[in-house]
Write a protein that holds these residues in place. Structure first.
Motif, mmCIF file in Angstrom:
data_model
loop_
_atom_site.group_PDB
_atom_site.id
_atom_site.type_symbol
_atom_site.label_atom_id
_atom_site.label_comp_id
_atom_site.label_asym_id
_atom_site.label_seq_id
_atom_site.Cartn_x
_atom_site.Cartn_y
_atom_site.Cartn_z
ATOM 1 N N GLU A 149 39.855 70.414 -30.404
ATOM 2 C CA GLU A 149 40.252 71.261 -31.522
ATOM 3 C C GLU A 149 40.653 72.635 -31.000
ATOM 4 O O GLU A 149 40.087 73.150 -30.039
ATOM 5 N N GLY A 150 41.635 73.230 -31.647
ATOM 6 C CA GLY A 150 42.099 74.570 -31.288
ATOM 7 C C GLY A 150 42.709 75.196 -32.519
ATOM 8 O O GLY A 150 42.112 75.166 -33.596
ATOM 9 N N ARG A 151 43.911 75.729 -32.386
ATOM 10 C CA ARG A 151 44.604 76.257 -33.559
ATOM 11 C C ARG A 151 44.908 75.127 -34.536
ATOM 12 O O ARG A 151 44.969 75.323 -35.741
ATOM 13 N N THR A 152 45.110 73.914 -33.984
ATOM 14 C CA THR A 152 45.213 72.716 -34.816
ATOM 15 C C THR A 152 43.827 72.089 -34.909
ATOM 16 O O THR A 152 43.252 71.715 -33.881
ATOM 17 N N PRO A 153 43.255 71.976 -36.106
ATOM 18 C CA PRO A 153 41.896 71.436 -36.237
ATOM 19 C C PRO A 153 41.846 69.937 -35.969
ATOM 20 O O PRO A 153 42.858 69.243 -36.008
ATOM 21 N N VAL A 154 40.641 69.460 -35.693
ATOM 22 C CA VAL A 154 40.380 68.035 -35.487
ATOM 23 C C VAL A 154 39.312 67.625 -36.489
ATOM 24 O O VAL A 154 38.349 68.366 -36.708
ATOM 25 N N PRO A 155 39.450 66.462 -37.139
ATOM 26 C CA PRO A 155 38.416 66.026 -38.088
ATOM 27 C C PRO A 155 37.035 66.017 -37.428
ATOM 28 O O PRO A 155 36.895 65.651 -36.255
ATOM 29 N N GLU A 156 36.017 66.404 -38.184
ATOM 30 C CA GLU A 156 34.660 66.536 -37.643
ATOM 31 C C GLU A 156 34.178 65.239 -37.002
ATOM 32 O O GLU A 156 33.515 65.256 -35.963
ATOM 33 N N LYS A 157 34.537 64.107 -37.601
ATOM 34 C CA LYS A 157 34.088 62.817 -37.070
ATOM 35 C C LYS A 157 34.782 62.457 -35.764
ATOM 36 O O LYS A 157 34.417 61.471 -35.105
ATOM 37 N N GLU A 158 35.806 63.238 -35.369
ATOM 38 C CA GLU A 158 36.514 63.000 -34.115
ATOM 39 C C GLU A 158 36.192 64.071 -33.075
ATOM 40 O O GLU A 158 36.961 64.286 -32.131
#
Length: 251
Positions: free
Chosen positions: A138-147
């Motif tokens: 994850e960075g400026r583009t978020p990643v789903p919490e489950k990932e």
């Protein structure tokens, strides 16, 4: 007609035959200039209109496509690697659907498989890993919490991590927690198949220092897992005692 084409990871000869042919026939080419090697453009025909999308918005890209379609021109949208992985093509295709413009996707060689080829390894080894996780930090583009990277690493399978080498310390921290050990083999491949390709090998306990020493901050794949080194079992497919639909195994 618009063709979304995977240009491959770098080397201009790693585009597909079909992709190269459509590039040669294109009247308009919109290419991801920050990632696609501009040597691909030498195959465009004389008079081909070229647009570098690195400085363009989605709306500007679509406007070029719509204008070309109205003029009866063939458009190639040239993406790095394979357009289905971090290619941001879905939003473009949805816009084309709204404009009732037909399009086709031509796949390409992704940087994650090019990187595995560069280190001369195989992601899926018997009794080591039969799964490859493709992900990013994850960075400026978020990643789903489950990932979350730590959760994915807990599967202890082969991993190919995109767009994350700039946060190598954080990547390593999460991988250590997920794998539960610090000696997991890691390879960082900078600009796979480009002339300036660089390969760093190490383990979770030393790869971050190697990345920093090499000054690598972008354009890299982080490959992680025991597929990189260590023991594995022989494949049954070619074992003389294994029977399958094309061969009778020996007793």
């Amino acid at each position: 007609m618009v063709y979304f084409i995977g240009a491959g990871p770098g080397d201009v000869d790693l585009i597909t035959v079909k992709g190269r042919r459509m590039l040669q026939e294109a009247d308009v080419v919109i290419y991801a200039g920050s990632l696609v090697w501009d040597a691909h453009l030498q195959f465009c025909k004389e008079g081909c209109e070229k647009h570098n999308s690195a400085s363009m918005t989605l709306e500007e890209v679509i406007n070029v496509m719509v204008k070309a379609e109205n003029e009866g021109k063939l458009v190639v949208r040239l993406h790095t690697g394979d357009p289905s992985i971090y290619g941001a093509i879905r939003e473009q295709m949805d816009c084309l659907d709204e404009h009732k413009i037909e399009y086709t996707v031509i796949p390409g060689v992704s940087s994650f498989v090019a990187s595995c080829a560069a280190i001369k390894k195989e992601f899926t080894l018997p009794n080591v890993s039969q799964t490859v996780i493709i992900t990013r930090m994850e960075g400026r583009t978020p990643v789903p919490e489950k990932e979350d990277l730590e959760l994915l690493a807990s599967h202890k399978c082969s991993m190919a991590i995109f767009l994350s080498v700039q946060d190598i310390d954080k990547v390593v921290e999460k991988l250590k927690k997920g794998y539960g050990r610090e000696d997991v083999p890691v390879a960082v491949v900078y600009k796979a198949t480009w002339p300036e390709q660089q390969i760093l090998k190490g383990r979770l306990n030393n790869i971050a220092a190697k990345v920093k020493e090499a000054g690598i901050k972008n354009f890299s794949q982080i490959l992680v897992g025991d597929f990189i080194e260590g023991d594995y079992e022989r494949s049954l497919l070619y074992h003389p005692e294994f029977t399958h639909g094309f061969r009778e195994g020996s007793k």
